[in-house]
Design a protein around this motif. Structure first.
Motif, PDB file in Angstrom:
ATOM      1  N   PHE A 138       0.807  -1.377   0.253  1.00  0.00           N
ATOM      2  CA  PHE A 138       0.487   0.124   0.070  1.00  0.00           C
ATOM      3  C   PHE A 138       0.726   1.517   0.037  1.00  0.00           C
ATOM      4  O   PHE A 138       0.170   2.213   0.051  1.00  0.00           O
ATOM      5  CB  PHE A 138      -0.723   0.261   1.187  1.00  0.00           C
ATOM      6  N   GLY A 139       1.897   1.166   0.009  1.00  0.00           N
ATOM      7  CA  GLY A 139       3.141   2.109   0.066  1.00  0.00           C
ATOM      8  C   GLY A 139       2.805   3.435   1.021  1.00  0.00           C
ATOM      9  O   GLY A 139       2.559   4.542   0.759  1.00  0.00           O
ATOM     10  N   GLY A 183      -5.055   8.676   1.336  1.00  0.00           N
ATOM     11  CA  GLY A 183      -4.210   7.897   1.884  1.00  0.00           C
ATOM     12  C   GLY A 183      -3.894   8.508   3.227  1.00  0.00           C
ATOM     13  O   GLY A 183      -2.870   8.250   3.770  1.00  0.00           O
ATOM     14  N   PRO A 184      -4.793   8.937   4.082  1.00  0.00           N
ATOM     15  CA  PRO A 184      -4.494   9.394   5.511  1.00  0.00           C
ATOM     16  C   PRO A 184      -3.610   8.653   6.296  1.00  0.00           C
ATOM     17  O   PRO A 184      -2.991   9.358   7.109  1.00  0.00           O
ATOM     18  CB  PRO A 184      -5.674   9.519   5.815  1.00  0.00           C
ATOM     19  N   PRO A 191       0.869   7.187  -1.978  1.00  0.00           N
ATOM     20  CA  PRO A 191       1.616   6.475  -2.041  1.00  0.00           C
ATOM     21  C   PRO A 191       2.382   6.359  -3.312  1.00  0.00           C
ATOM     22  O   PRO A 191       2.189   6.706  -4.033  1.00  0.00           O
ATOM     23  CB  PRO A 191       0.153   4.817  -1.560  1.00  0.00           C
ATOM     24  N   TYR A 192       3.734   5.925  -3.007  1.00  0.00           N
ATOM     25  CA  TYR A 192       4.645   6.255  -4.016  1.00  0.00           C
ATOM     26  C   TYR A 192       4.287   5.789  -5.252  1.00  0.00           C
ATOM     27  O   TYR A 192       3.921   5.387  -6.610  1.00  0.00           O
ATOM     28  CB  TYR A 192       5.771   5.517  -3.797  1.00  0.00           C
ATOM     29  N   PRO A 202       0.114   7.849 -11.752  1.00  0.00           N
ATOM     30  CA  PRO A 202      -1.596   7.603 -12.192  1.00  0.00           C
ATOM     31  C   PRO A 202      -2.355   8.577 -11.631  1.00  0.00           C
ATOM     32  O   PRO A 202      -3.588   9.233 -11.667  1.00  0.00           O
ATOM     33  CB  PRO A 202      -2.010   6.341 -12.171  1.00  0.00           C
ATOM     34  N   LEU A 203      -2.169   8.397 -10.233  1.00  0.00           N
ATOM     35  CA  LEU A 203      -3.277   9.650  -9.958  1.00  0.00           C
ATOM     36  C   LEU A 203      -3.483  11.712  -9.853  1.00  0.00           C
ATOM     37  O   LEU A 203      -4.079  11.711 -10.910  1.00  0.00           O
ATOM     38  CB  LEU A 203      -3.339   9.381  -8.104  1.00  0.00           C
ATOM     39  N   LEU A 204      -1.783  11.849  -9.919  1.00  0.00           N
ATOM     40  CA  LEU A 204      -1.831  12.659 -10.369  1.00  0.00           C
ATOM     41  C   LEU A 204      -2.320  12.794 -11.777  1.00  0.00           C
ATOM     42  O   LEU A 204      -2.843  14.579 -12.418  1.00  0.00           O
ATOM     43  CB  LEU A 204       0.017  13.329 -10.701  1.00  0.00           C
TER      44      LEU A 204
END
Ligand code: SAM
Length: 268
Positions: free
Chosen positions: A23-24, A53-54, A117-118, A123-125
């Motif tokens: 999960f990075g 990702g808190p 998470p690395y 892809p999120l950005l």
């Protein structure tokens, strides 16, 4: 209230949670650091903010302290009880979504703040840059090498597809550097926070789509001259139309010229 909460390290130890690599998970347990990130994000009281990702909630706590309303998307269910406890100390301010941020329905237009998470950071950005969410701003922790690629200038080895896409859509700058030892457990590499704000002259979706095709072709063969790498898209004629030498390589072309090529693409 939030001040009554024990230190994060104790909360994590009491819950018996250890970091999962898949999960990075690399946590920020120092509230001085998470408060600085919340400040850099420019979050204000009453505003709705998305946090991805808190985890154990160090950054969440700093965001709640500003008086903001936080929508926190966390994939790992082990953190839900901890986050619920945190929410109880800031009544009505925290909404927890135990979902994958890649597919979760998030409130449009809200700023996003995250220690990403690395493994899914890029892809999120890209999804936030080109998708319908249109975040008001993004304050995101990446591994340093990715942060450098986002803000890179033409002519540097880091300049590539991600730099062009990010800088065509947003103003992007690195606002904080953090060594690996700031995280628990420490990752192998250093990290940096990038602050991105949407450009007022954001290109249309059609231009962004063409920009992606152009940069895929140009940087897919980055050692080649544009007249050759862009041949299927118009090569020499496209370069001439926007006033650049067809002998240039992708890494020497400024963002504005890529945008001009995207605008000229169908006309050549
Ligand atoms: N924000 C916390 C901090 O700074 O201490 C944790 C940051 S840690 C680098 C990344 C967090 O993202 C972890 O809690 C992990 O479980 C979560 N995560 C990983 N993949 C995710 C995904 N696809 N959607 C939502 N959360 C994810």
């Amino acid at each position: 209230m939030l001040d009554d909460l024990p230190p994060l390290r104790e909360t994590l130890a009491a819950a018996g949670i250890s970091a999962k690599k898949s999960f990075g998970q690399h946590f920020l347990l120092d509230l001085n650091i998470t408060r600085k990130i919340a400040r850099l994000a420019g979050v204000s009281a009453g505003e709705t903010v998305i946090e991805v990702g808190p985890g154990p909630g160090g950054l969440t706590r700093a965001l709640l302290e500003t008086g903001a309303h936080v929508v926190a998307v966390e994939k790992d269910p082990r953190f839900v009880p901890l986050l619920e406890d945190l929410g109880a100390h800031a009544p009505g301010q925290l909404r927890i979504l135990n979902e994958d941020a890649l597919t979760a329905a998030l409130p449009p237009g809200a700023p996003i703040v995250a220690n990403l998470p690395y493994n899914v950071g890029t892809p999120l950005l890209i999804g936030w840059l080109i998708g319908a969410l249109r975040p008001g701003s993004m304050t995101l922790m990446f591994q340093k090498e990715v942060a450098d690629r986002i803000v890179a200038a033409p002519g540097s080895k880091d300049y590539g597809r991600l730099s062009v896409l990010a800088q065509a859509i947003c103003d992007a700058r690195i606002v904080m550097d953090l060594p690996a030892r700031a995280f628990t457990p420490p990752p192998k590499v250093a990290s940096a926070v990038v602050h991105l704000t949407p450009r007022l002259d954001r290109p249309s979706d059609e231009i962004v789509e063409r920009l992606q095709r152009l940069t895929a072709a140009a940087f897919g063969q980055r050692r080649k001259m544009l007249r050759s790498s862009l041949k299927p898209l118009g090569g020499e004629a496209l370069c001439t139309a926007v006033g650049i030498e067809p002998t240039l390589r992708a890494e020497d072309v400024p963002v504005a010229k890529f945008l001009a090529m995207a605008a000229a693409l169908n006309a050549t």
